[in-house]
Structures are given as C-alpha cells and as structure tokens.
Scaffold this active site. Structure first.
Site, PDB file in Angstrom:
ATOM      1  N   LYS A  34       0.827  -1.214   0.000  1.00 20.78           N
ATOM      2  CA  LYS A  34       0.000   0.000   0.000  1.00 20.78           C
ATOM      3  C   LYS A  34       0.861   1.265   0.000  1.00 20.78           C
ATOM      4  O   LYS A  34       0.341   2.360  -0.189  1.00 20.78           O
ATOM      5  CB  LYS A  34      -0.947  -0.007   1.195  1.00 20.78           C
ATOM      6  N   ALA A  45      14.083  -2.364  11.343  1.00 20.43           N
ATOM      7  CA  ALA A  45      14.665  -3.277  12.339  1.00 20.43           C
ATOM      8  C   ALA A  45      16.109  -2.862  12.610  1.00 20.43           C
ATOM      9  O   ALA A  45      16.881  -2.608  11.689  1.00 20.43           O
ATOM     10  CB  ALA A  45      14.591  -4.716  11.852  1.00 20.43           C
ATOM     11  N   GLN A  46      16.448  -2.815  13.874  1.00 20.63           N
ATOM     12  CA  GLN A  46      17.777  -2.322  14.246  1.00 20.63           C
ATOM     13  C   GLN A  46      18.682  -3.438  14.716  1.00 20.63           C
ATOM     14  O   GLN A  46      19.715  -3.740  14.114  1.00 20.63           O
ATOM     15  CB  GLN A  46      17.650  -1.285  15.369  1.00 20.63           C
ATOM     16  N   GLY A  47      18.307  -4.064  15.846  1.00 21.13           N
ATOM     17  CA  GLY A  47      19.203  -4.967  16.572  1.00 21.13           C
ATOM     18  C   GLY A  47      19.744  -6.090  15.719  1.00 21.13           C
ATOM     19  O   GLY A  47      20.941  -6.341  15.677  1.00 21.13           O
ATOM     20  N   GLU A 113      20.971  -9.307  23.338  1.00 15.68           N
ATOM     21  CA  GLU A 113      19.787  -8.502  23.669  1.00 15.68           C
ATOM     22  C   GLU A 113      19.076  -9.131  24.857  1.00 15.68           C
ATOM     23  O   GLU A 113      19.420 -10.236  25.289  1.00 15.68           O
ATOM     24  CB  GLU A 113      18.857  -8.399  22.450  1.00 15.68           C
ATOM     25  N   HIS A 241       8.268  -2.038  23.434  1.00 17.35           N
ATOM     26  CA  HIS A 241       9.725  -2.020  23.535  1.00 17.35           C
ATOM     27  C   HIS A 241      10.080  -1.074  24.680  1.00 17.35           C
ATOM     28  O   HIS A 241       9.552   0.036  24.757  1.00 17.35           O
ATOM     29  CB  HIS A 241      10.340  -1.526  22.222  1.00 17.35           C
ATOM     30  N   ARG A 288      11.731  -8.352  27.650  1.00 19.81           N
ATOM     31  CA  ARG A 288      11.070  -7.056  27.441  1.00 19.81           C
ATOM     32  C   ARG A 288       9.833  -6.802  28.288  1.00 19.81           C
ATOM     33  O   ARG A 288       9.579  -5.673  28.689  1.00 19.81           O
ATOM     34  CB  ARG A 288      10.631  -6.975  25.984  1.00 19.81           C
ATOM     35  N   HIS A 349       5.357  -1.956  20.023  1.00 13.48           N
ATOM     36  CA  HIS A 349       6.441  -2.372  19.122  1.00 13.48           C
ATOM     37  C   HIS A 349       6.093  -3.582  18.273  1.00 13.48           C
ATOM     38  O   HIS A 349       6.416  -3.628  17.085  1.00 13.48           O
ATOM     39  CB  HIS A 349       7.665  -2.674  19.987  1.00 13.48           C
ATOM     40  N   GLU A 373       4.961 -10.797  10.807  1.00 14.43           N
ATOM     41  CA  GLU A 373       4.390 -10.288  12.055  1.00 14.43           C
ATOM     42  C   GLU A 373       2.870 -10.455  12.132  1.00 14.43           C
ATOM     43  O   GLU A 373       2.318 -10.538  13.230  1.00 14.43           O
ATOM     44  CB  GLU A 373       4.789  -8.812  12.228  1.00 14.43           C
ATOM     45  N   ARG A 384       7.521 -12.100  22.930  1.00 17.52           N
ATOM     46  CA  ARG A 384       8.545 -12.465  21.950  1.00 17.52           C
ATOM     47  C   ARG A 384       9.952 -12.190  22.485  1.00 17.52           C
ATOM     48  O   ARG A 384      10.221 -11.117  23.037  1.00 17.52           O
ATOM     49  CB  ARG A 384       8.335 -11.648  20.666  1.00 17.52           C
TER      50      ARG A 384
HETATM   51  P1  FAD Z   1       6.559  -5.628   7.292  1.00 19.83           P
HETATM   52  O1  FAD Z   1       8.010  -5.586   7.099  1.00 19.83           O
HETATM   53  O2  FAD Z   1       5.973  -4.660   8.245  1.00 19.83           O
HETATM   54  O3  FAD Z   1       5.851  -5.423   5.870  1.00 19.83           O
HETATM   55  C1  FAD Z   1       4.457  -5.259   5.797  1.00 19.83           C
HETATM   56  C2  FAD Z   1       4.089  -4.935   4.382  1.00 19.83           C
HETATM   57  O4  FAD Z   1       2.682  -5.064   4.211  1.00 19.83           O
HETATM   58  C3  FAD Z   1       4.418  -3.520   3.942  1.00 19.83           C
HETATM   59  O5  FAD Z   1       4.909  -3.577   2.619  1.00 19.83           O
HETATM   60  C4  FAD Z   1       3.075  -2.821   3.962  1.00 19.83           C
HETATM   61  O6  FAD Z   1       2.977  -1.717   3.091  1.00 19.83           O
HETATM   62  C5  FAD Z   1       2.199  -3.954   3.488  1.00 19.83           C
HETATM   63  N1  FAD Z   1       0.777  -3.783   3.792  1.00 19.83           N
HETATM   64  C6  FAD Z   1       0.185  -3.677   5.004  1.00 19.83           C
HETATM   65  N2  FAD Z   1      -1.147  -3.541   4.848  1.00 19.83           N
HETATM   66  C7  FAD Z   1      -1.391  -3.552   3.515  1.00 19.83           C
HETATM   67  C8  FAD Z   1      -2.568  -3.434   2.725  1.00 19.83           C
HETATM   68  N3  FAD Z   1      -3.784  -3.243   3.266  1.00 19.83           N
HETATM   69  N4  FAD Z   1      -2.438  -3.486   1.379  1.00 19.83           N
HETATM   70  C9  FAD Z   1      -1.230  -3.642   0.785  1.00 19.83           C
HETATM   71  N5  FAD Z   1      -0.088  -3.738   1.491  1.00 19.83           N
HETATM   72  C10 FAD Z   1      -0.170  -3.711   2.835  1.00 19.83           C
HETATM   73  N6  FAD Z   1      12.637  -7.773  14.676  1.00 19.83           N
HETATM   74  C11 FAD Z   1      13.755  -8.506  14.810  1.00 19.83           C
HETATM   75  O7  FAD Z   1      13.726  -9.735  14.700  1.00 19.83           O
HETATM   76  N7  FAD Z   1      14.949  -7.874  15.044  1.00 19.83           N
HETATM   77  C12 FAD Z   1      15.050  -6.525  15.164  1.00 19.83           C
HETATM   78  O8  FAD Z   1      16.146  -6.003  15.349  1.00 19.83           O
HETATM   79  C13 FAD Z   1      13.875  -5.755  15.064  1.00 19.83           C
HETATM   80  N8  FAD Z   1      13.924  -4.406  15.216  1.00 19.83           N
HETATM   81  C14 FAD Z   1      12.791  -3.678  15.007  1.00 19.83           C
HETATM   82  C15 FAD Z   1      12.859  -2.292  15.083  1.00 19.83           C
HETATM   83  C16 FAD Z   1      11.755  -1.518  14.785  1.00 19.83           C
HETATM   84  C17 FAD Z   1      11.840  -0.022  14.870  1.00 19.83           C
HETATM   85  C18 FAD Z   1      10.530  -2.158  14.443  1.00 19.83           C
HETATM   86  C19 FAD Z   1       9.314  -1.342  14.120  1.00 19.83           C
HETATM   87  C20 FAD Z   1      10.451  -3.538  14.412  1.00 19.83           C
HETATM   88  C21 FAD Z   1      11.566  -4.305  14.684  1.00 19.83           C
HETATM   89  N9  FAD Z   1      11.521  -5.699  14.635  1.00 19.83           N
HETATM   90  C22 FAD Z   1      12.662  -6.429  14.785  1.00 19.83           C
HETATM   91  C23 FAD Z   1      10.305  -6.395  14.211  1.00 19.83           C
HETATM   92  C24 FAD Z   1      10.432  -6.767  12.733  1.00 19.83           C
HETATM   93  O9  FAD Z   1      11.045  -5.702  12.049  1.00 19.83           O
HETATM   94  C25 FAD Z   1       9.076  -7.041  12.115  1.00 19.83           C
HETATM   95  O10 FAD Z   1       8.351  -7.940  12.909  1.00 19.83           O
HETATM   96  C26 FAD Z   1       9.242  -7.648  10.732  1.00 19.83           C
HETATM   97  O11 FAD Z   1      10.100  -6.853   9.952  1.00 19.83           O
HETATM   98  C27 FAD Z   1       7.884  -7.770  10.056  1.00 19.83           C
HETATM   99  O12 FAD Z   1       8.087  -8.156   8.727  1.00 19.83           O
HETATM  100  P2  FAD Z   1       6.832  -8.473   7.826  1.00 19.83           P
HETATM  101  O13 FAD Z   1       7.353  -8.909   6.521  1.00 19.83           O
HETATM  102  O14 FAD Z   1       5.914  -9.366   8.550  1.00 19.83           O
HETATM  103  O15 FAD Z   1       6.048  -7.078   7.712  1.00 19.83           O
HETATM  104  C1  SIN Z   2      15.901  -3.820  18.959  1.00 17.75           C
HETATM  105  O1  SIN Z   2      16.845  -3.569  18.215  1.00 17.75           O
HETATM  106  O2  SIN Z   2      15.890  -3.567  20.170  1.00 17.75           O
HETATM  107  C2  SIN Z   2      14.681  -4.450  18.372  1.00 17.75           C
HETATM  108  C3  SIN Z   2      14.824  -5.903  18.372  1.00 17.75           C
HETATM  109  C4  SIN Z   2      13.497  -6.569  18.180  1.00 17.75           C
HETATM  110  O3  SIN Z   2      12.462  -5.944  18.194  1.00 17.75           O
HETATM  111  O4  SIN Z   2      13.519  -7.802  18.034  1.00 17.75           O
END
Ligand code: FAD
Ligand code: SIN
Length: 526
Positions: A34, A45-47, A113, A241, A288, A349, A373, A384
């Site tokens: 979207k 994602a950072q860590g 972590e 978080h 956490r 988070h 997710e 988690r």
């Molecule tokens: P996303 O990467 O969120 O992708 C979702 C996609 O769906 C996007 O393209 C979005 O546009 C699309 N979408 C949503 N709704 C619609 C719709 N209605 N129509 C069309 N498209 C849609 N996890 C770790 O394991 N390690 C980390 O270090 C870590 N750090 C993090 C730091 C931050 C700041 C955040 C926010 C999260 C972090 N996480 C981390 C969690 C992790 O990043 C996410 O759980 C993971 O990236 C989710 O991936 P995904 O492919 O499920 O969804």
């Molecule tokens: C972080 O870098 O603290 C995020 C890691 C995570 O959400 O798994």
C-alpha cells in the site's frame, strides 16, 4: 478491472519478499504494497536477527531462552522448528547478498539482547532491517516472474461470501480467491484473482499513540482475515519495547535498540539509580515484558514521563562504530550518547498474536497463507524474545513456499467473481470524522489497554470501541473507500480483538498484565 496471478503476496517486508523469491519458479508472482516498495517494519529493524552460530551457544540454549521469554505459552514444537531451521534460512539471506558485521578474525560479530543467555544476534550495525530489505528488493527486481506493485491497498479477501454464499466462523470450507485492492493512483478498486495468496502485512503498532512502527502498521491483514472468518489468536500480547526515544511530538517513535543495553548501557530512574536489579536479577537485560513493566512503574512512581539510558560505559568509539544511526539521531536532538543520559520510555512495538497458522503457514482459509508479524505461529507465546521475529518470518515464508508450490497445480482460478460494488457510496465530506476517531482509538488503547491493564479499563475500552465501531461502519456503508477509512476500520477490528482477548485471559502472562487478576505481582521494586 480484473487481473490474474498465480501467487499473490500482500506486503513487501521480509516475509512477503522472501516468499516471493522462493515461489517464483512455480508461477507468476505479484507482490502488492500500500506504500512505497520499502516502507515496512522490516526496514526499521535495528538490533538484528537471532540465530545460533558458534559455541558456546547452542540450539538448546536458544530454545530455552525463547520458551522462558514466552512465559509458558510458546508451542515448543514450533520453537524447536524455527530455531533449528533458522540458520539455513539466514544462510540463504547471506547468499542473496545480506551483509552481517564480522569481527577482525572474520567471525560474525554477535550482539546480545534482553532475555538471551548468549551473544547470538547477527546484525548490520544498527540498521539490520534496512540491509535485509535492500537485499531482498534487489533480488526481486532481477526476477522475471515477479512484479511489485506499489500504492495498491488490499481492502478485503475474496471468498465465497462475495459469491452470495453464507460464510460463518463455524461453516468451514472457506477459500480465498484473491483480493479487492484500491489503486491509490487511479482511485479504482481492482479485482486481483489468485490461485494462492500470502498475507504478509506486518504488525499493528499504530493501535497506540506511541509506537516504533511506521504508519503502514495498521493490522490490515489481521482484520481482513478476521472479517473473512479466519481464526486470529493471542491478540492480548502486544509487546512494548522498553526503550523508545522520549522525544515528544515525533511519530513514529525512534527506537534505541536493545543491543545498546546488550553492549553495556544501563537503565536509570530520575534519581539516576540503576533500578532494574530490583525487578529482575538480569537487570537491564531482562526480557522485554519485565523491563517495560518496570519502567512503566518507575515512571508512575516518579510522576515523570520517561527514565534514562546511561550509555557512558560503552565508550564513544564503540558506540559510534556499532550504533551509527542511533548516534546520529541523538546528536540531531542535542544529545551525545557518550556523556548524556538518553531519555527513554516504552513504545508499542510488536504484535505477538495474529492470524493463526499451522507449521506450514496455512491459515484456516483455503489457499491462504500468512507469514511474518501478522501471523501467530506459536513461536512467541506470551512475549517475543528479542530478534526472533525476522527469523520467524524467514522460516515461515520458506515453509509457506514449500507447501504452496507443491499445491499450486491443483488450484484453479474462479471465473465468477463479481467486481467491487461501490453502489450508494459518495466521496467523504468531512475527513475529521475519520481522523478524530483514529486519534480517539489510539488514546483509548494507550490509556486503557497498555502495559498495565485492569478490568475497569478494559471494560471502558470496549464500551468506547463499540461507539467508534458503530460510527465508522455507518460511514463505511455510505462512503467511497479510502486508505484512511479502511485503516481506521482495520484498527478498530484489531483493537476489538485485543480487548476481547485481554478480557478473556484469566491470569497474568508475559505481556498481558491485569491488576485485577489473582496473580497480580506487579513488582513495586521494593
Ligand atoms: P513488514 O516488514 O511490516 O511489511 C508489511 C508490508 O505489508 C508492507 O509492505 C506494507 O505496506 C504492506 N501492507 C500492510 N497492509 C497492507 C494493505 N492493506 N495493502 C497492501 N499492502 C499492505 N525484529 C527482529 O527480529 N529484530 C530486530 O532487530 C527488530 N527491530 C525492530 C525495530 C523496529 C523499529 C521495528 C518497528 C520492528 C523491529 N523488529 C525487529 C520487528 C520486525 O522488524 C518485524 O516484525 C518484521 O520486519 C515484520 O516483517 P513483515 O514482513 O511481517 O512485515
Ligand atoms: C531492537 O533492536 O531492540 C529491536 C529488536 C526486536 O524488536 O527484536
């Protein structure tokens, strides 16, 4: 307008993109998002990504840490499966070009972590997600069978319901034939027919006022599957978080990675006391749920709005080398992490629950898979373990690919799907009706369904949600669809699921904490 694709993927984060690369040899793949290509939780994602690489770490230790963080509610079989298969999946990611940091001897530089008993987090400085997203997008772009469509908003899954058949939660035999999606450029609703579909829409941090999640994280996939009568589970487990950067007015909230505490930073309260050892022997590196609740308590005791992260023990050179993004951000608001305490507070988070899937990522709707997710696999239980989500997304996208590619040959397109019916709807006249309800929803979720809950707060949340739901459904019936309206509707659906699940839980577990429950052990830190 109708389009057809063998595999339809909703979402361009780690789950959607890695699945696409694996099914592309079995048919045409269409990925939709979207937003822009890379606007995902993944990118932020950072860590890093947790996996067992070298001794003294072991699969059994990673399993034990995951189970411990999950507070008794993980599915042990799934935990074992994810952790044993994880390193192979990361190997593929590295093969596609992802660059994880190494030390001088050429070994991976493993970070630590909260809740991890060993150093086991592979990372690319403090921007691991951006590196993964870049790698996957590069591979996608090169593949002739894959197309990625941006600014295409999935509205609803197409099932028998759209053919006039009655579909209920207990009727079973529901199948997904594709989706209706709003093209944000043409403003037209398109019908996309698919043989197999994957929901990879990410999390729902936008349920809350303060979140680390970007604006796209509105729980759309969970809401769509729930509306299509699929099963959704464990929704009460919203992870906060512990260390979002306290910087009022900024949204989303910038994250200070847990890896900073893994490198030696310490949480301090307003008296500058290292308070965490009063709550847990693991101190600032406890899981956490424990750290976020302790911070919430310290904030309430002090009457302030944040605590502090003291990074002075890390040393400025090491901080800059390992955390350049965080360093830059801190400097931009006048803080030097080497000498200044960083103000931090918990921020919504991660969604631990979601669309219920089995070990092959199958939902209970036919031809429909979910990964990342938005899916509830059983890995996280009630909380988690840090950096397990990128791993889970890779493992379940892979399993979905194996399962769906073996079956694609036996699934046909439906030829009798009607186009979207917009009869009787008109353009929205007052956007305030949508924007204010979104604000109200975020306020009620933050105030009543946050880190600490009570029966009265949950009841209030439900009562108010019902009003917002009624108003929004009435508006939806008469209004031409827009992302703002549909996201609000999805957020309301997901909030309802969170509140109902929280009300149904009769004991405190992991991230769910209700002061009215019998095992109320809110650590006072005394
Ligand atoms: P996303 O990467 O969120 O992708 C979702 C996609 O769906 C996007 O393209 C979005 O546009 C699309 N979408 C949503 N709704 C619609 C719709 N209605 N129509 C069309 N498209 C849609 N996890 C770790 O394991 N390690 C980390 O270090 C870590 N750090 C993090 C730091 C931050 C700041 C955040 C926010 C999260 C972090 N996480 C981390 C969690 C992790 O990043 C996410 O759980 C993971 O990236 C989710 O991936 P995904 O492919 O499920 O969804
Ligand atoms: C972080 O870098 O603290 C995020 C890691 C995570 O959400 O798994």
């Amino acid at each position: 307008m109708q389009q057809k694709t063998d595999f339809l993927i909703i979402g361009s984060g780690i789950a959607g993109l890695s699945y696409a690369l694996k099914v592309a040899e079995y048919g045409k793949v269409m990925i939709i998002t979207k937003a822009s290509r890379d606007e995902t939780n993944t990118k932020y994602a950072q860590g890093g990504i947790a996996a067992v690489t070298y001794a003294p770490d072991s699969v059994e230790k990673h399993i034990a840490d995951t189970l411990d963080a999950g507070d008794g509610l993980c599915d042990e079989k799934i935990v074992r499966l994810v952790i044993t298969e994880g390193m192979q999946r990361i190997g593929e990611l590295i093969g596609w070009g992802a660059d994880f940091d190494k030390d001088a001897s050429g070994k991976y530089d493993l970070a630590r972590e909260g809740g991890h008993s060993e150093h086991r987090i592979l990372h690319h400085k403090d921007s691991t997600g951006a590196e993964i997203e870049r790698t996957l997008l590069e591979q996608i772009t090169r593949h002739p069978n894959i197309t990625l469509h941006t600014h295409l908003f999935a509205l609803d899954l197409i099932t028998q319901h759209h053919l006039g058949e009655e579909v209920t939660r207990s009727s079973g035999g529901i199948s997904c034939y594709g989706i209706y999606a709003l093209n944000l450029q043409t403003k037209k609703v398109e019908t996309i027919l698919s043989r197999i579909s994957l929901v990879a829409t990410g999390g729902a941090g936008q349920l809350y006022r303060t979140t680390t999640n970007p604006r796209i994280a509105t729980g759309d996939g969970v809401a769509m599957v729930y509306r299509a009568k699929g099963t959704v589970r464990d929704m009460e487990f919203i992870q906060f978080h512990p260390t979002g950067l306290y910087h009022p007015g900024e949204s989303p909230c910038f994250l200070i990675s847990e890896a900073v505490r893994g490198a030696g930073a310490i949480l301090r309260n307003h008296e500058h006391e290292d308070f965490m050892p009063r709550y847990d022997e693991r101190g600032s590196l406890a899981p956490r749920d424990i750290v976020a609740r302790a911070i919430d308590n310290e904030i309430k005791l002090s009457g302030g709005e944040h605590v502090y992260l003291d990074c002075s023990g890390i040393g400025s050179e090491k901080f800059l080398a390992h955390f350049p993004t965080i360093h830059r951000k801190c400097l931009s608001i006048g803080l030097d992490p080497a000498t200044d305490f960083i103000p931090v507070a918990p921020a919504a988070h991660y969604l631990c629950g979601g669309i219920n899937v089995n070990e092959d990522a199958c939902t209970d709707i036919g031809h429909l898979y979910a990964a990342g997710e938005c899916a509830r696999t059983g890995l996280h239980g009630a909380n988690r373990l840090a950096s397990n989500s990128l791993l889970e997304a890779l493992v379940f996208a892979h399993r979905a690919a194996l399962h769906s590619s073996a079956r694609i040959g036996s699934v046909n397109f439906r030829s009798d799907i009607p186009d979207w019916n917009a009869e009787g709807t008109t353009a929205p006249r007052e956007m305030i009706l949508i924007t204010e309800n979104r604000r109200e929803l975020q306020a009620l979720m933050s105030n009543y369904v946050g880190i600490v809950r009570s029966n009265t707060r949950l009841k209030r949340a439900l009562d108010r949600l019902r009003i917002i739901y009624g108003e929004t459904e009435a508006l939806y019936e008469r209004t031409i669809v827009s992302p703002a309206l549909c996201e609000l509707r999805n957020l309301i659906n997901v909030s309802y699921l969170v509140v109902k699940a929280a009300m149904a839980r009769t004991e405190n577990r992991g991230l769910h904490y209700n002061t009215d429950l019998e095992n109320d052990q809110l650590a006072t830190g005394q």
